[in-house]
Design a protein around this motif. Structure first.
Motif, short mmCIF file in Angstrom:
data_model
loop_
_atom_site.label_atom_id
_atom_site.label_comp_id
_atom_site.label_asym_id
_atom_site.label_seq_id
_atom_site.Cartn_x
_atom_site.Cartn_y
_atom_site.Cartn_z
N TYR A 131 -6.28 10.03 0.53
CA TYR A 131 -6.45 8.61 0.19
C TYR A 131 -7.92 8.22 0.18
N TYR A 157 0.84 -1.21 0.00
CA TYR A 157 0.00 0.00 0.00
C TYR A 157 0.86 1.25 0.00
N TRP A 175 2.73 5.67 -6.65
CA TRP A 175 3.38 5.13 -5.46
C TRP A 175 4.80 5.67 -5.40
N ASP A 216 0.29 5.88 -0.18
CA ASP A 216 -0.39 7.15 -0.45
C ASP A 216 0.56 8.26 -0.04
N GLN A 240 -6.76 8.76 -3.82
CA GLN A 240 -5.33 8.98 -4.01
C GLN A 240 -4.53 7.95 -3.21
N ARG A 241 -4.61 6.71 -3.65
CA ARG A 241 -3.91 5.61 -2.99
C ARG A 241 -3.61 4.53 -4.01
#
Length: 709
Positions: free
Chosen positions: A668, A659, A697, A661, A672-673
């Motif tokens: 997020y 993961y 990322w 953000d 936005q992630r």
């Protein structure tokens, strides 16, 4: 998706009658979310744990889980109303065990014990604890939550009922002492609720972990701290000045010690116990400039307070109309169950405390909301809302966390703080519980117990000799908040020359593991999966001993494993206590490998390990991936891109969704992630598959390392 509607019987008893027991009347458990059912008994009060927390269930995430039917039989729950109180009864099978019911420091398994769930400082009294969450999970794969702001009395498998269909036979202790049971096991979990009504929730599995996940998602999902919150924190001694705080930061930087947060204790106020919520003009003559200088060092401030307002404070007139009937340390106790009181408090913090340098204040430490009856307000206290002392005692920590969380949401700035007392419904709050306990084994048990309760817990590390401090620092570096609390000591992390390098190394390891920790917290946020997973929640781990065949009704003895736990999907942590050279580690099913060397440690067995003083025992499951960033002294900025090392253990193919953000804002939640898939097989090159959403990322130059030769 199919939801299920199940009838449940409630026995309503108002007075003893000849036809006892009353057969009762049906009560309907109705579906309110995927895998979640609710029943209402009587008329619930307006202030409950869920209403205090202000939670909104994550319905989409609940809907994405495996569909599960109602996990109990139609007549599995019984309730009765008598003398203005409610009594609930749920079944307990002969091979069933119960976990949960809050953060306990002594044990995890609840079968055969009785509790009063009461927000309090832990003092060895069952049920009286910092987080007495009235949620339990069964080894049969379901969970039950009682949404009440009252002190609940819970008996788990104790108290055999006269009317029970199946119950233990009487045994003559004189002639059959070995078969006689001191605590004969009942067929029930019984809960006394001192209120005229309550809502009861049932969470489906099919596993215990699934039931916990549904509970966390129903409470709004887990907390997702900022990236800097997963670095390292220190707290300065009480009375430190701005110059001394900045000098402490400089010392960390000079010695190569990572530091992301620095906590200011009561001395930042001009009056404490009760609290003024005003900067001290002598110690901090220019708070904005001080906070700006901290931010320039990539360090956030964390400000201590207890919530009892001093008459010397400019906040006092605004909150006096909301004051309760009793004082604490001669300060008023605002009724934060009233929205207007929360608004007045939040406005003061934003304008008078945080001011123009709000971004440099990463969070707050909320102290003294847990208890000891002789410190806080008595239960007879009344508040302007009409709520009483008991209700506010059970919800005060929740209400303050909610207030602070709303401040930071308004700033679009994530926070990570500390809180002394909390309760059910707190999963979404980024606050870590703490206390003054200094018993190593007890606080490791508490770390694991949080996985059943939807809360976070961090052990305390204060003064200590070299080995003692090192072992405690190792343990906190593998808890949700890595912290050294120097509020009442002159001891520093570098005081003991014989262990300073090892202390620096384990803090650096904590920082290097940021991508792994951040992904574990993202799983908590979006999937409800606890960051810390106690062994009973781990697939392939057996917790209970076989039933006593001589007396199947006796409470079973269980060899509990409370001193190890999982962090995330792949990493097994086995903290080693000061003064201990060798410890046992119980490995779940499958093969497990030493984190440091990649060597096989064992396969579904109990092993004995004698680690070097500089190492905390860590093990990775077969096929496990552990991503790391390079060593550094503070968390990366929101636009910083870092190289990534991905360690691969064992021989089974490995994969994970990493993961990312911006690490600081709530953007997020607006998409936005990213979830990037990392995968590798033995003898093959690793692969990196970007998020299908195309979100950014912040890693580059991914290098896979085969740890097992």
């Amino acid at each position: 998706m199919t939801w299920f509607r199940v009838g449940l019987t409630v026995a309503l008893l108002t007075a003893p009658v000849a036809a006892w027991p009353d057969p009762g009347r049906p009560l309907t458990f109705g579906p309110i979310a995927p895998g979640v059912w609710k029943a209402t008994l009587g008329t619930p009060e307006d202030l409950t744990l869920l209403s205090a927390a202000g939670d909104t269930p994550e319905l989409a995430a609940l809907g994405a889980m495996t569909t599960a039917p109602f996990p109990l039989a139609e007549d599995a729950g019984i309730g009765r109303i008598a003398n203005g109180r409610l009594a609930l009864r749920f079944p307990l099978g002969p091979d069933e065990d119960i976990y949960g019911l809050g953060v306990d420091f002594a044990s995890m398994r609840r079968t055969g014990l009785s509790y009063q769930l009461h927000v309090d400082h832990w003092s060895g009294r069952t049920g009286r604890t910092h987080a007495p969450v009235p949620f339990y999970v069964s080894t049969k794969g379901y969970g039950v939550f009682i949404d009440s702001s009252r002190y609940l009395t819970v008996s788990v498998g104790l108290g055999v009922r006269t009317a029970a269909t199946v119950k233990p036979p009487p045994i003559d202790r004189t002639t059959h002492a070995k078969e006689w049971a001191e605590f004969p096991r009942s067929d029930s979990i019984e809960i006394l609720v001192p209120a005229a009504g309550v809502d009861v929730y049932v969470f489906a599995g099919p596993t215990m972990l699934d039931a916990v996940r549904r509970y966390n998602l129903f409470c709004g999902g887990g907390a997702l701290p900022p990236k800097w919150g997963l670095g390292f924190m220190t707290r300065t001694p009480t009375g430190y000045t701005a110059a001394q705080v900045l000098s402490e930061v400089a010392e960390f930087r000079k010695r190569g010690m990572p530091l992301d947060m620095i906590g200011l204790e009561p001395g930042w106020h001009d009056h404490a116990y009760p609290t003024s919520f005003q900067w001290d003009a002598v110690r901090f003559p220019d708070p904005a400039r001080f906070l700006t200088r901290l931010a320039g060092e990539h360090v956030r401030a964390n400000l201590w307070f207890n919530p009892y307002v001093s008459p010397t404070s400019s906040l006092y007139p605004a909150l006096l109309p909301f004051a309760g009937s009793h004082l604490v340390w001669n300060g008023i106790v605002p009724d934060y169950s009233m929205p207007a009181a929360r608004t007045a408090f939040a406005d003061h913090l934003r304008t008078k405390v945080m001011g123009t340098a709000a971004g440099a204040i990463g969070g707050f430490k909320v102290d003294e909301v847990d208890g000891f009856d002789f410190w806080l307000w008595p239960d007879v206290a009344q508040f302007p809302s009409g709520h009483d002392g008991e209700q506010l005692r059970q919800t005060y920590g929740l209400l303050l966390q909610r207030t602070l969380m709303e401040i930071y949401r308004g700033l679009n700035q994530r926070t990570l703080g500390q809180v002394r007392g909390t309760n059910g419904g707190a999963s979404r709050f980024p606050f870590v519980i703490y206390n003054d306990n200094y018993d190593f084994n007890e606080y490791i048990t508490a770390v694991g117990n949080t996985g059943f309760a939807g809360v976070l817990w961090s052990p305390e590390v204060r003064a200590g000799e070299g080995e003692d401090m090192l072992r405690r620092i190792q343990a906190v570096c593998f808890s949700p908040l890595a912290l050294f609390n120097g509020w009442a000591t002159d001891t520093k992390l570098w005081t003991h020359a014989d262990v300073v390098d090892a202390i620096r190394d384990v803090i650096q390891l904590r920082v290097r593991l940021l991508p792994y920790w951040y992904t574990a917290f993202a799983q908590y946020r979006f999937e409800g999966t606890p960051v810390i997973r106690p062994m009973p929640l781990v697939d392939g781990f057996r917790t209970a001993s076989p039933r006593n065949t001589a007396d199947p009704f006796a409470i079973r003895r269980v060899d509990e494993i409370t001193d190890q736990y999982m962090v995330g999907d792949a990493l097994l942590v086995a903290p080693i206590a000061p003064g201990t050279r060798t410890r046992r580690v119980v490995l779940p099913s499958g093969k497990w490998y030493d984190f440091y060397t990649g060597d096989l440690a064992g396969e579904h067995e109990t092993i004995s390990v004698t680690p070097a003083l500089a190492q905390i025992p860590l093990f990775v499951r077969d096929g496990g991936l552990v991503p790391l960033i390079p060593a550094r002294q503070f968390a990366p900025g929101r636009d910083e891109v870092l190289p990534l090392e991905v360690r691969y253990y064992g021989s089974e193919p490995g994969s994970m969704r990493l993961y990312d953000d911006d690490g600081e804002t709530f953007d997020y939640e607006r998409g936005q992630r990213s979830w990037t898939r990392l995968a590798i097989a033995r003898g093959a090159a690793g692969s990196v598959t970007p998020s299908s959403a195309g979100a950014r990322w912040r890693y580059s130059d991914v290098r896979f390392v085969q740890m097992t030769k």
